[in-house]
Enzyme design. Sequence first.
Site, short mmCIF file in Angstrom:
data_model
loop_
_atom_site.label_atom_id
_atom_site.label_comp_id
_atom_site.label_asym_id
_atom_site.label_seq_id
_atom_site.Cartn_x
_atom_site.Cartn_y
_atom_site.Cartn_z
N LYS A 22 5.85 16.27 26.96
CA LYS A 22 5.64 14.81 26.83
C LYS A 22 5.08 14.22 28.13
CE LYS A 22 9.24 11.98 27.51
NZ LYS A 22 9.15 10.94 28.54
N ASN A 23 5.66 14.59 29.27
CA ASN A 23 5.28 13.95 30.52
C ASN A 23 3.94 14.43 31.05
OD1 ASN A 23 7.56 12.47 30.26
ND2 ASN A 23 8.77 13.63 31.75
N CYS A 117 14.40 0.08 33.72
CA CYS A 117 14.65 1.15 32.74
C CYS A 117 16.14 1.45 32.81
CB CYS A 117 13.80 2.35 33.18
SG CYS A 117 14.10 3.79 32.20
N ARG A 122 13.15 1.71 39.16
CA ARG A 122 11.86 2.39 39.00
C ARG A 122 10.67 1.52 39.40
NH1 ARG A 122 12.10 5.87 33.56
NH2 ARG A 122 10.49 7.08 34.65
N ASP A 305 15.82 15.27 35.13
CA ASP A 305 15.79 15.17 33.66
C ASP A 305 16.68 16.20 33.00
OD1 ASP A 305 12.28 14.20 33.36
OD2 ASP A 305 14.07 13.12 33.95
N ARG A 397 12.17 9.57 21.35
CA ARG A 397 11.03 9.27 22.23
C ARG A 397 10.48 10.57 22.83
NH1 ARG A 397 12.10 4.67 26.50
NH2 ARG A 397 10.01 5.47 27.02
C1 EPZ Z 1 8.64 10.75 35.84
O1 EPZ Z 1 9.03 9.40 36.00
C2 EPZ Z 1 9.15 11.16 34.46
N1 EPZ Z 1 8.52 10.32 33.46
C3 EPZ Z 1 10.67 11.00 34.38
O2 EPZ Z 1 11.08 11.54 33.15
C4 EPZ Z 1 11.30 11.85 35.49
O3 EPZ Z 1 12.69 11.64 35.48
C5 EPZ Z 1 10.72 11.47 36.84
O4 EPZ Z 1 9.28 11.59 36.82
C6 EPZ Z 1 11.22 12.38 37.96
O5 EPZ Z 1 10.87 13.71 37.66
C7 EPZ Z 1 7.25 10.59 33.10
O6 EPZ Z 1 6.63 11.53 33.60
C8 EPZ Z 1 6.66 9.72 32.03
P1 EPZ Z 1 9.06 9.13 39.95
P2 EPZ Z 1 8.43 8.55 37.26
O7 EPZ Z 1 7.96 8.19 40.28
O8 EPZ Z 1 7.05 9.02 37.53
C9 EPZ Z 1 10.93 6.15 43.14
C10 EPZ Z 1 12.01 11.54 31.03
O9 EPZ Z 1 13.20 11.67 30.73
N2 EPZ Z 1 9.62 5.46 43.14
O10 EPZ Z 1 8.89 10.59 40.29
O11 EPZ Z 1 8.65 7.12 36.98
C11 EPZ Z 1 11.67 6.01 41.81
O12 EPZ Z 1 12.39 4.79 41.77
C12 EPZ Z 1 11.63 10.64 32.17
O13 EPZ Z 1 11.07 12.16 30.48
C13 EPZ Z 1 9.42 4.42 44.04
O14 EPZ Z 1 10.29 4.06 44.81
O15 EPZ Z 1 9.41 9.03 38.41
C14 EPZ Z 1 12.57 7.21 41.81
O16 EPZ Z 1 13.72 6.94 42.57
C15 EPZ Z 1 12.83 9.86 32.70
N3 EPZ Z 1 8.21 3.79 44.06
C16 EPZ Z 1 11.75 8.27 42.55
O17 EPZ Z 1 10.70 7.57 43.23
C17 EPZ Z 1 7.18 4.16 43.22
O18 EPZ Z 1 6.09 3.57 43.29
C18 EPZ Z 1 11.09 9.29 41.63
O19 EPZ Z 1 10.42 8.57 40.62
C19 EPZ Z 1 7.42 5.21 42.30
C20 EPZ Z 1 8.65 5.85 42.27
#
Ligand code: EPZ
Length: 430
Positions: A22-23, A117, A122, A305, A397
Amino acid sequence: MEQYIIRGGNPLVGEVEISGAKNAALGILAAAIMTDDTVQIENLPNVRDINVLLEAMESIGVEVERLSSHSVRMNSAHIGEVSVDYEYIKKIRASYYLIGALLGKYKRAKVPLPGGCNIGSRPIDLHLKGFKLLGAKVTIRNGFIIAEAEHLHSAHIFLDTVSVGATINIMMAAAMAEGYTVIENCAREPHVVDVANFLNSMGANIKGAGTDVIRIRGVQKLHGTEYPIIPDQIEAGTFMFAAAATKGDVMVKNVIPKHLEATTAKLLEIGCEVEEFDNAVRVVASKRLGSTNVKTLPYPGYPTDMQPQIGVTLALAKGTSIVTESIFENRFKYMDELARMGANVRVEGNTAIITGVEKLEGARVSAPDLRAGAALVIAALAAEGISTIDDIVYIQRGYEEFEEKLKSLGAEIERVNSEKEAQKFILRIS
Ligand code: EPZ
């Protein structure tokens, strides 16, 4: 409101086929709009998030032809406008990948700010930082992100936090920026690599995906391609833990074992047998599992995840385990639900202390988010008696035919959408 009714106690035994990731698919579908040629994507997972993103793309003028439930042909030569409706971003945050794709191709994009979320705030500050460094003017007005640039130029971008979304979004915009861009402290997840490989199959020039430094030489144009999505390592890991928690024997097929190394290591540590094949893994758990400590980290560390899935499995393990969630600030909500099934768990900040119990009891619980919902299904399958799981729309989802795949492994599970149906199923299995 749809629910799962589950009678636990059956070990899961048999084979299960894993769907496309999915991701990876969410990033790849967005990136597909960056060419005016036709693009064909194979091995798409047939899950709600993918179908919503395809609707969002159609809403801005992408021609989408569903060839089957797992493949799609798209053409983005006639995108009418670069503004995505709020209703789509409300349904899936990952619509924000359209910013990087539209900005890269048209040098402008207007997409609603994603809301919060269930698992944390996020923010997307790093995404916007990258767009600005590439030369875009980024403003936020009336809940929309508006990004526009005369032209995008090379940049040297350092991501303060390792972020999957920021890495993918910035990589897409930089793919069509002028010059040579370097992104440091990148996420290394398999789906980041899949998006980079997809863009390269369209003629982009991206090197280093899968490491923490990605180097991109921008190109003027991208061409069409045909591309299969990689298997979903999180769906695979979910079924691996379902086998472990129910003391089963499951062959998880259509996987890339390398993507599952952190999960496999933990399963071995707690006493499972795990056998790896070219594109499958077999998980066998014949005795009560042992405790362990785990901390979620960016790939190749233990995935956030997969945190709820190991959490519910450790609730039945012998001994006390400590689970630390270092990525998101609110990813233990399922622990309250687990306690209602008899688990002995305590959450202190971003740490959960889990003291294993001999058995869990069926109860009525509610899925707080996608992965926690799947984990509560695992808990119900391992528990004695009957459980009802509410809010399973979260699970749909990201998991294709979840109950069908579990049933094929011997699970007693039914998706119902009325009290009457629930009663009928409970009578049948009691
Ligand atoms: C992706 O989310 C995945 N979603 C998430 O999977 C997954 O948990 C996550 O990566 C971590 O592996 C998709 O790919 C659609 P991040 P993403 O940016 O990209 C902080 C699922 O269950 N951050 O790697 O949103 C953030 O708050 C979902 O399939 C900032 O601070 O995750 C978090 O603490 C849930 N500023 C950390 O980085 C930003 O601009 C990692 O988030 C972006 C992120």
